[in-house]
Design a protein around this motif. Structure first.
Motif, PDB file in Angstrom:
ATOM      1  N   ASP B  82       0.806  -1.227   0.000  1.00 23.01           N
ATOM      2  CA  ASP B  82       0.000   0.000   0.000  1.00 23.01           C
ATOM      3  C   ASP B  82       0.841   1.281   0.000  1.00 23.01           C
ATOM      4  O   ASP B  82       0.313   2.366  -0.216  1.00 23.01           O
ATOM      5  N   ASN B  83       2.139   1.142   0.269  1.00 22.52           N
ATOM      6  CA  ASN B  83       3.058   2.293   0.298  1.00 22.52           C
ATOM      7  C   ASN B  83       2.547   3.428   1.176  1.00 22.52           C
ATOM      8  O   ASN B  83       2.373   4.557   0.718  1.00 22.52           O
ATOM      9  N   ASP B  84       2.307   3.109   2.433  1.00 19.82           N
ATOM     10  CA  ASP B  84       1.830   4.107   3.392  1.00 19.82           C
ATOM     11  C   ASP B  84       2.980   4.669   4.215  1.00 19.82           C
ATOM     12  O   ASP B  84       3.843   3.915   4.667  1.00 19.82           O
ATOM     13  N   ASP B  85       2.975   5.984   4.402  1.00 15.31           N
ATOM     14  CA  ASP B  85       4.034   6.634   5.185  1.00 15.31           C
ATOM     15  C   ASP B  85       3.642   6.809   6.650  1.00 15.31           C
ATOM     16  O   ASP B  85       4.511   6.966   7.510  1.00 15.31           O
ATOM     17  N   PHE B  86       2.327   6.823   6.903  1.00 13.98           N
ATOM     18  CA  PHE B  86       1.876   7.044   8.272  1.00 13.98           C
ATOM     19  C   PHE B  86       0.854   5.992   8.695  1.00 13.98           C
ATOM     20  O   PHE B  86       0.051   5.525   7.892  1.00 13.98           O
ATOM     21  N   ARG B  87       0.908   5.662   9.971  1.00 13.26           N
ATOM     22  CA  ARG B  87      -0.001   4.673  10.548  1.00 13.26           C
ATOM     23  C   ARG B  87      -0.212   5.069  11.996  1.00 13.26           C
ATOM     24  O   ARG B  87       0.757   5.265  12.722  1.00 13.26           O
TER      25      ARG B  87
END
Lengths: 287, 287
Positions: B82-87
């Motif tokens: 998903d190439n997410d930078d924030f969680r």
């Protein structure tokens, strides 16, 4: 031993069938059924028989060991890890299915390993199954395979002592072999002394396996190995030949073989024969 | 419910301690202890208590569920996924520790989940532990979370029917909630009818969870969510609001809540209260 490996292959083929969603099962099967020597499953079955158990009892754990081993290969080959294009003479999993599917196929194989042991060891007393699962888990996680891989990554380009190198390989290679023999003996109904004997045997052949691997990497061609040769030299990885010289590495291999067979002297000779043979096989393999 | 989540946090903190090799344990702890609502562990404990079991019996499985959930988040966030930078309002695991360590931290959490249940459920009859492990495994693998993720990836940019979308979310979200309640009931000593009731309840709140998530993604800001908002629209993912409109999605959420609570009518009201509350909490959450 070859017939055992064939029956392991058959069991793996039946366990991971091509069902929906097709892509993930294709990716799992691609790496799981890509050949390989089935060292860990055969070792597990032989250890079960060593203490009087039978092959069918050990088969679910034997398959689980190969699933875990395959998962570690698929993840280790990824671009952000070892970045390998070939494995066992074939393109690596992510080269064929993409990185996302390769990561997921590894995850699925890892969880299937535990599920398979829990769901299929129906003839075994549940307390033995629980002990085997705990042993399997400890061989993979942050104090097993994963610990070895992290220490290995951290060691690249650094000066590594022989002690540190041994610690890497005890985690990266020996832990899963240890789980193979220990689970085999637990499932087969062995006692604590037997567990500890085979544990020491596995540590020796684990290191032996790695020393031989290191020696082959600098002495054989890619074609002979079925994977990229000379990689350790190029990536500046610590290896036994690099740290102690090729002749001393060969001598170390002989010592480990002797120690491994010494642990087996505790058992009945006929029953221990497959484990003797496996140790000699690892010591003398050429690819 | 908050006190339960706190005790889960304490148990997770004690289970994954900062030992050698430090980097992998830091990476595991970073995502595992990053907050989150602990929905699955709390659900597992509540389900155990629903059939007369106690919290401490369910705690190892409860922790395992959160480890598995965290693994799936860490791997899903990777650049090739998903190439997410924030969680949860913080940089994702691979942003802090690198892709290689993030993959390994996920692997370690996954295997630890099974090891932890096997090694720490010492007060529980081993046959229940084995059944719980089989249930956990089936929730993760190629017919569980991983199947959902693969179907989700394959669906991007394609026309997806409501049936297909439901199938994705039944695997991607509901399976692990299902494992949470089923394992809770198994560990607590529940019977097959009780298992099937809570299984249906979990499927409903699993879909409910996802419908609400989809609605929040199009109606809330990144700051309110603690993660990147509007991602589903940008990536052209199939969502309930997109397929049925926002008002129908809200109505669907109400129907699912009604179905979920109907399954609970089978149980004693007082004991089922936490599960009622959890369903209402999921339906009404704002981030």
């Amino acid at each position: 031993m070859t017939s055992k490996a064939k029956r392991v292959n058959k069991a793996l083929d039946e366990t991971v069938q091509l069902r929906h969603p097709a892509k993930i099962h294709e990716a799992m099967r691609y790496s799981l059924l890509a050949g390989g020597k089935r060292v860990r499953p055969v070792l597990c079955i032989a250890s079960c028989e060593l203490v009087g158990g039978d092959e069918s009892s050990a088969m679910p754990v034997a398959c689980a060991l190969e699933m875990i081993h395959t998962m570690s290969l698929v993840h280790d080959d990824l671009p952000c890890m070892d970045n390998d294009d070939f494995r066992r003479g074939k393109p690596t999993n992510h080269k064929v299915f993409g990185e996302d599917t390769a990561i997921l196929a590894g995850d699925a194989l890892l969880s299937l390993a535990f599920e398979h042991v829990a769901a299929k060891s129906t003839e075994i007393s549940p307390d033995r199954v629980v002990r085997a699962i705990a042993e399997l888990g400890s061989a993979v996680g942050s104090e097993g395979l994963v610990a070895g891989e992290i220490m290995d990554i951290d060691s690249e380009g650094k000066d590594v002592s022989l002690n540190e190198l041994e610690n890497i390989h005890l985690h990266k290679t020996a832990k899963l072999l240890e789980a193979a023999v220990v689970c085999g003996v637990i499932i087969g109904g062995g006692n604590m002394i037997e567990v500890e004997r085979v544990r020491k045997y596995a540590r020796c052949i684990g290191l032996l396996f790695q020393v031989v691997d290191d020696i082959l990497d600098v002495t054989k061609s890619s074609k002979e190995l079925g994977k990229t040769a000379g990689k350790d030299l190029v990536s500046d990885k610590a290896t036994y030949p690099k740290l102690m010289g090729i002749e001393n590495a060969r001598k170390f291999a002989c010592d480990l073989l002797a120690q491994a067979t010494e642990e087996l002297a505790y058992f009945e000779v006929a029953r221990a024969a497959p484990l003797y043979h496996l140790a000699y096989y690892i010591a003398s393999r050429q690819h």
